[in-house]
Design a protein around this motif. Structure first.
Motif, short mmCIF file in Angstrom:
data_model
loop_
_atom_site.label_atom_id
_atom_site.label_comp_id
_atom_site.label_asym_id
_atom_site.label_seq_id
_atom_site.Cartn_x
_atom_site.Cartn_y
_atom_site.Cartn_z
N ALA A 190 0.86 -1.33 0.08
CA ALA A 190 0.05 -0.01 -0.09
C ALA A 190 0.82 1.12 -0.20
CB ALA A 190 -0.84 -0.05 1.09
N PRO A 191 0.54 2.35 -0.72
CA PRO A 191 1.27 3.52 -0.80
C PRO A 191 1.68 4.36 0.20
CG PRO A 191 -0.92 3.77 -2.01
CD PRO A 191 -0.75 2.21 -1.45
N TRP A 192 0.72 4.31 1.45
CA TRP A 192 0.92 4.98 2.63
C TRP A 192 1.89 4.60 3.70
CZ3 TRP A 192 -3.85 2.66 0.95
CH2 TRP A 192 -4.10 1.65 1.83
N GLY A 193 2.68 3.63 3.23
CA GLY A 193 3.31 2.97 4.22
C GLY A 193 4.39 3.77 5.22
N ASN A 194 4.83 4.89 4.54
CA ASN A 194 5.75 5.75 5.17
C ASN A 194 5.03 7.06 5.71
OD1 ASN A 194 8.05 4.25 4.92
ND2 ASN A 194 8.05 4.92 2.67
N ASP A 195 3.66 7.30 5.64
CA ASP A 195 2.93 8.43 5.87
C ASP A 195 2.94 8.26 7.53
OD1 ASP A 195 1.11 10.56 6.63
OD2 ASP A 195 -0.17 9.84 5.01
N LEU A 251 -4.56 -1.78 8.52
CA LEU A 251 -4.22 -1.06 7.45
C LEU A 251 -2.67 -0.29 7.61
CD1 LEU A 251 -7.76 0.69 6.84
CD2 LEU A 251 -6.68 -1.14 5.65
N GLN A 252 -2.22 -0.21 8.77
CA GLN A 252 -0.95 0.61 8.91
C GLN A 252 0.17 0.32 8.06
OE1 GLN A 252 -0.29 0.75 12.97
NE2 GLN A 252 -2.26 1.50 13.73
N GLU A 253 0.32 -0.96 7.87
CA GLU A 253 1.33 -1.54 6.93
C GLU A 253 1.11 -2.54 5.80
OE1 GLU A 253 4.48 -0.34 7.40
OE2 GLU A 253 4.55 0.54 9.46
N LEU A 254 -0.19 -2.12 5.22
CA LEU A 254 -0.72 -3.06 4.47
C LEU A 254 -0.01 -3.61 3.24
CD1 LEU A 254 -3.73 -4.47 3.95
CD2 LEU A 254 -4.26 -2.58 2.38
N ARG A 255 0.28 -4.71 3.25
CA ARG A 255 0.81 -5.28 2.20
C ARG A 255 0.48 -6.80 1.83
NH1 ARG A 255 6.22 -3.60 3.25
NH2 ARG A 255 4.97 -1.83 4.24
N GLY A 256 1.11 -7.34 0.66
CA GLY A 256 1.00 -8.64 0.20
C GLY A 256 0.03 -9.78 0.87
N GLU A 257 0.42 -10.69 1.64
CA GLU A 257 -0.21 -11.87 1.97
C GLU A 257 -0.30 -12.12 3.33
OE1 GLU A 257 -0.95 -15.58 3.06
OE2 GLU A 257 1.01 -15.19 2.78
N TRP A 258 -1.53 -12.75 3.93
CA TRP A 258 -1.46 -13.11 5.29
C TRP A 258 -2.69 -13.81 5.41
CZ3 TRP A 258 -3.27 -8.36 3.36
CH2 TRP A 258 -4.20 -7.82 3.91
N PRO A 259 -2.80 -14.50 6.71
CA PRO A 259 -4.04 -15.27 7.06
C PRO A 259 -5.09 -14.41 7.90
CG PRO A 259 -2.46 -15.84 8.43
CD PRO A 259 -1.69 -14.93 7.47
N CYS A 260 -6.23 -14.74 7.72
CA CYS A 260 -7.30 -14.00 8.44
C CYS A 260 -8.28 -15.16 8.99
CB CYS A 260 -8.37 -13.41 7.62
SG CYS A 260 -7.40 -11.96 6.26
N VAL A 261 -8.24 -15.25 10.37
CA VAL A 261 -8.56 -16.05 11.31
C VAL A 261 -9.47 -15.31 12.39
CG1 VAL A 261 -8.53 -18.07 12.72
CG2 VAL A 261 -6.93 -17.92 10.78
N PRO A 262 -10.86 -15.03 12.33
CA PRO A 262 -11.78 -15.52 11.35
C PRO A 262 -11.66 -14.36 10.10
CG PRO A 262 -12.78 -14.38 12.96
CD PRO A 262 -11.38 -14.61 13.49
N PHE A 263 -12.09 -14.84 8.99
CA PHE A 263 -12.10 -13.85 7.81
C PHE A 263 -13.33 -13.02 7.98
CE2 PHE A 263 -13.00 -12.89 3.39
CZ PHE A 263 -11.62 -12.45 2.74
#
Length: 340
Positions: free
Chosen positions: A45-50, A60-72
């Motif tokens: 995400a383009p706001w990672g250094n904001d 959302l703070q360092e949103l990127r790539g891939e990760w698991p969601c439990v629960p989704f």
């Protein structure tokens, strides 16, 4: 931010990768193709250094790539059409977006030059006790093998999912979604983002090639990014555990494969400049390609309740038992492909 994000990196003969403690998120990843080109398909995400990002939810703070969601997904007050009910099994804390593990710092496990291992301990009152994930580059290929283990504290049924998010090239239609075989396409039963919906709600189609829109037209939803500013979701049910993204302008494919018995659906998140508020600011162009056992991202109460997906025979939650570790494996890879 409550704690500083830490990162670990690995390099191997076919690429290099980075993993962060916040959310246990993988990304960026740089793959080396056989012809010597370097490609990086995962979104950052383009706001990672904001500095203002500290005001955002942790996910959302360092949103990127891939990760698991439990629960989704998450439980929330929603207005849903007939056939949907938020009366299924849930728990206190199910309103956390994509689960505790998406919003906290993971601890580093037994990492070495071949693998990165992380663990996430859930709160004492949560039905889940622990998540563990192992990220292992394939020493002989431009590929990464990932294992997710889930340990329950008490018997429960939860929607779960994986959340790979891919960057998109700027030109509309420059990337083609190539799913494996599946049964049908389902549209979201409402508005993902008020004022930014595109697809006709609560409908089904046989393919992505002609999906109905709210304006009465059809759109080829397999070609992204879309021309319209939108924020929307489509769910492919009974998918065979595979999908590819063909980056036609860049001459490569990114592939994702997973255990279909664990994740019988694929959720496509079209984040197509539709969200205008901070931090999105109408600039986020990415595609979530998310294997799930869930009813969209509607949370435990709906995924465990009455919903059309479950009524059609599609699993929208998984049962967990204490003392029985749930283990699932999946793979992200890239390959050269013809351009155009």
């Amino acid at each position: 931010m409550s704690a500083a994000t830490t990162r670990r990196a690995l390099a191997w003969a076919h690429g290099c990768l980075s993993v962060q403690s916040l959310g246990g998120m993988l990304g960026p990843v740089l793959f080396l193709l056989p012809d010597g080109r370097q490609v990086s398909p995962l979104q950052v995400a383009p706001w990672g250094n904001d500095p203002e990002r500290a005001t955002l939810p942790e996910i959302l703070q360092e949103l990127r790539g891939e990760w698991p969601c439990v629960p989704f997904g998450s439980d929330a007050e929603r207005s849903l059409p007939a056939g949907w009910s938020a009366t299924g099994e849930s728990f206190d804390g199910a309103g956390v977006p994509h689960g505790h593990g998406s919003n906290t710092h993971w601890s580093w496990g037994d990492c070495d030059e071949r693998r990165i291992v992380l663990e996430c301990h859930y709160p004492d009152d949560h039905p889940i006790r622990l998540l563990r994930r192992s990220i292992v580059p394939d020493p002989g290929a431009s590929a990464i093998d990932i294992t997710l283990e889930i340990e329950a504290r008490r018997p429960c049924r939860l929607p779960i999912g994986l959340h790979p998010t891919f960057r998109l090239s700027p030109r509309p239609g420059s990337v083609v979604i190539e799913p494996g075989s599946f049964d049908r396409v389902w549209s979201f039963p409402g508005d993902v983002e008020p004022g930014a919906a595109l697809f006709t709600p609560s409908q089904q189609w046989p393919s992505l090639g002609a999906v109905g829109t709210r304006g009465g037209a059809t759109v080829d939803a397999a070609q992204v990014p879309l021309a319209d500013d939108t924020e929307d979701l489509l769910q492919l049910s009974d998918i065979d555990g595979s999908v590819a993204l063909h980056y036609r302008d860049e001459g490569f494919r990114a592939r994702l494969s997973w255990q279909k018995e664990h994740f019988p659906s694929l959720l496509l998140w079209y984040s197509n400049r539709g969200r205008k508020a901070y931090p999105w600011n109408g600039r986020h162009v990415a595609l979530g390609v998310e294997p799930i056992a869930s009813a969209f991202d509607l949370g435990p109460a709906i995924s465990n309740g009455v919903n059309p997906l479950a009524a059609s025979g599609v699993a929208t939650a998984i049962a967990f038992e204490p003392g029985k570790t749930f283990t699932t494996r999946y793979r992200l890879s890239v390959e050269a492909a013809s351009a155009g």
